[in-house]
Every structure is written in structure tokens, then in C-alpha cells.
Design an enzyme around this catalytic site. Structure first.
Site, short mmCIF file in Angstrom:
data_model
loop_
_atom_site.label_atom_id
_atom_site.label_comp_id
_atom_site.label_asym_id
_atom_site.label_seq_id
_atom_site.Cartn_x
_atom_site.Cartn_y
_atom_site.Cartn_z
N ASP A 38 0.87 -1.18 0.00
CA ASP A 38 0.00 0.00 0.00
C ASP A 38 0.91 1.23 0.00
O ASP A 38 1.92 1.25 0.72
CB ASP A 38 -0.86 0.02 1.26
CG ASP A 38 -1.99 -1.00 1.24
OD1 ASP A 38 -2.01 -1.85 0.33
OD2 ASP A 38 -2.86 -0.94 2.14
N HIS B 276 4.98 -7.35 -0.38
CA HIS B 276 4.78 -8.65 -1.01
C HIS B 276 5.49 -8.73 -2.35
O HIS B 276 5.88 -7.70 -2.92
CB HIS B 276 3.28 -8.88 -1.19
CG HIS B 276 2.50 -8.90 0.09
ND1 HIS B 276 1.87 -10.03 0.56
CD2 HIS B 276 2.27 -7.93 1.01
CE1 HIS B 276 1.26 -9.76 1.71
NE2 HIS B 276 1.49 -8.48 2.00
N SER C 247 7.56 3.51 5.51
CA SER C 247 8.70 4.11 4.85
C SER C 247 8.47 4.16 3.36
O SER C 247 7.37 4.46 2.91
CB SER C 247 9.99 3.37 5.19
OG SER C 247 11.11 4.15 4.82
#
Length: 294
Positions: free
Chosen positions: A98, A158, A261
Site C-alpha cells: 500500500d 509482497h 517508509s
């Protein structure tokens, strides 16, 4: 006059934000945050999350668990099954996390931008030396996209495609804030901060290699990779290059940040950004990000 007053006010707010998040003892605050977030106390975690929600758009509706023993458990929370569908087309890379899309587009030779007017070179980002020069040439005239995770976002990342991770290179550095205000003021910021290089060989004909570069920031300088048996953080004193033999299917979890981050994705020439992947857009893990050549 009103327009000028509005500009002055915005500049004042930016100055204050920059001072509060950068002109402070960054390393000390980052270690303190790591210690505090790791304290195991359900009531302290609940109180901290309540305060956190006053300043961010934190939404735990998709979280697998709703009660946390520490603030760190909330930062690194898992999501409910099916919360992030993975782009099924094998001709497309999925977003690894995200994020809000930062600077992105074509690599200009071996130069890219962290913000308008603030370029940096791939060789410097990759740590300098012959190995960095090799990777810089590999991504000459390729494509890149900067993915910034805010503190309230899902912090796990991922595999963007079926891939093999052969090694991890850890580069020690500073912990400047990586928000847009800092990126417009600190030259070569990503090249100064702590970061890791994750060359990922895609399991497709030709075996092109993507480079994922997780970059640390103030309050978040710890990176957990499932391929490693150790946590990467500012006090890590192990080898800089660590061999791995990790294989991930598309969408498999690779690791997480302890807080939030940035991940920069580099692809060789021939890869292109998918339509709609532009600066300022929010993307979710699993959504289409880049198109493979051909």
C-alpha cells in the site's frame, strides 16, 4: 494579498513540519520509538493507538486482529484474508505494498528524481563501487516508481511477481524523513538514508531482474525479511551482503517495515508503468503497477 498570505502560511507550516521531523536527534528518536513500540502492554498500546488516530487516517477495519499487545503489533498487523486481491495477469507486476506514488516514470540514463528538480544517480543509491555500477547499467533507461508508505498504512510488502531473491545488500545510513516536504529540500535524500537492495529475478522467460529498494526513515529503521534470520536495523553489525535462496509466488509476503517508509521499484528497459500510476495516486498492494516487456 490573500493569495500571498495563504502561500506564506503554507510555507510556515512546511518549515515547522521540516524542523519537527528532521532538525532533531533523528537516530536517538528512532531508537526510542523502536523501544517504545516494542513495549508489551495492551492498555498502553490501546492508548497509543487512540492518540495516533488523532493525527492520521488509521483504519483497522481490515486488520486480522483488533487488540494488540504492543504498538509494534499494530504497525506490523496482518490483514484479513482476501483484503488485498492480487492482479492475476502474468504480464503485469503488482504493487508490493500500500502506498502513495511519488516520483516515477522513465530512468534518464542512470538518473532519476526524488522530487522535481532533485535528481540522484542509481550508482549512488546502490551504494557506489563496481557492484553498484553494474546495477546502475542494468537499469539504464528503464522504469521506476517510488512508493511511500505513511505511518497509518498496512506495512507489510509482497512479491510483485513470481520471483527468486538471491541476496540482500544492507547499506547503513541516516534516518531523514521521506515525506514530500523533506524530498523537496534535502538533495539525494534516498542516497543518504539506511536502505537495502533486493534484486529479484522474475520467473518468466528471460528472467529479468527487478530491484526493490526499501528505504528507512525517521522513527522507522528496522526491516524484517522472511528470507533472513535477522532484523536489519541501525545497530546491525553483520555482513553487508547476505546470500539468500528465497522463492516467492506473486503476492507472497516478503517482509515488513516496523512503522512505514518507502520502497523504490526499478525495472530494466522495456517495462512500462501501467495506466493511472502517476505521482500522488494511492495504490494498494496487489494492484497493477508495471507491464512486462512484450
Amino acid at each position: 494579498m490573500k493569495l500571498q498570505a495563504l502561500r506564506d502560511r503554507l510555507l510556515l507550516q512546511e518549515d515547522l513540519n521540516f524542523l519537527l521531523t528532521n532538525r532533531v536527534p533523528r537516530a536517538l528518536l528512532t531508537r526510542a520509538m523502536g523501544w517504545y513500540s516494542g513495549l508489551r502492554s495492551p492498555w498502553l498500546a490501546a492508548l497509543s493507538i487512540r492518540v495516533w488516530r488523532l493525527f492520521t487516517d488509521l483504519d483497522l477495519g481490515e486488520a486480522k486482529q483488533q487488540r494488540f499487545n504492543s504498538l509494534q503489533e499494530c504497525f506490523t498487523r496482518e490483514l484479513k484474508p482476501g483484503a488485498r486481491p492480487i492482479e492475476p495477469d502474468p504480464a503485469l507486476l503488482a504493487s508490493p505494498c500500500d502506498a502513495i506514488v511519488g516520483a516515477c516514470g522513465a530512468v534518464q540514463g542512470t538518473q532519476v528524481f526524488q522530487a522535481k528538480g532533485f535528481p540522484y544517480t542509481l550508482q549512488e543509491l546502490f551504494g557506489g563501487g563496481p557492484e553498484a555500477a553494474h546495477w546502475a547499467e542494468h537499469y539504464r533507461d528503464g522504469s521506476y516508481v517510488t512508493l511511500r508508505l505513511t505511518s497509518a498504512m498496512y506495512h507489510r510488502f509482497h512479491a510483485p511477481h513470481a520471483l527468486r531473491l538471491d541476496e540482500v545488500t544492507y547499506i547503513a545510513g541516516d534516518t531523514w524523513n521521506v515525506n514530500p516536504i523533506a524530498l523537496q529540500r534535502i538533495e539525494r535524500l534516498f542516497c543518504r538514508n539506511e536502505r537495502a537492495l533486493l534484486p529479484c529475478t522474475l520467473q518468466v522467460p528471460g528472467e529479468p531482474v527487478l530491484m526493490l529498494v526499501p528505504v528507512a526513515a525517521i522513527l522507522v529503521a528496522s526491516l524484517k525479511l522472511h528470507a533472513l534470520g535477522t532484523l536489519l536495523h541501525p545497530r546491525y553489525r553483520g555482513p553487508d551482503r547476505i546470500a539468500t535462496d528465497a522463492r516467492h509466488a506473486k503476492g507472497d509476503e516478503m517482509g515488513w517495515f516496523q512503522h512505514g517508509s518507502t520502497i523504490i521499484v526499478f525495472a530494466p528497459r522495456g517495462f512500462t508503468l501501467c495506466e493511472g500510476v502517476t505521482t500522488g495516486r494511492r495504490v494498494r498492494m496487489g494492484q497493477r503497477l508495471m507491464r512486462l516487456p512484450g
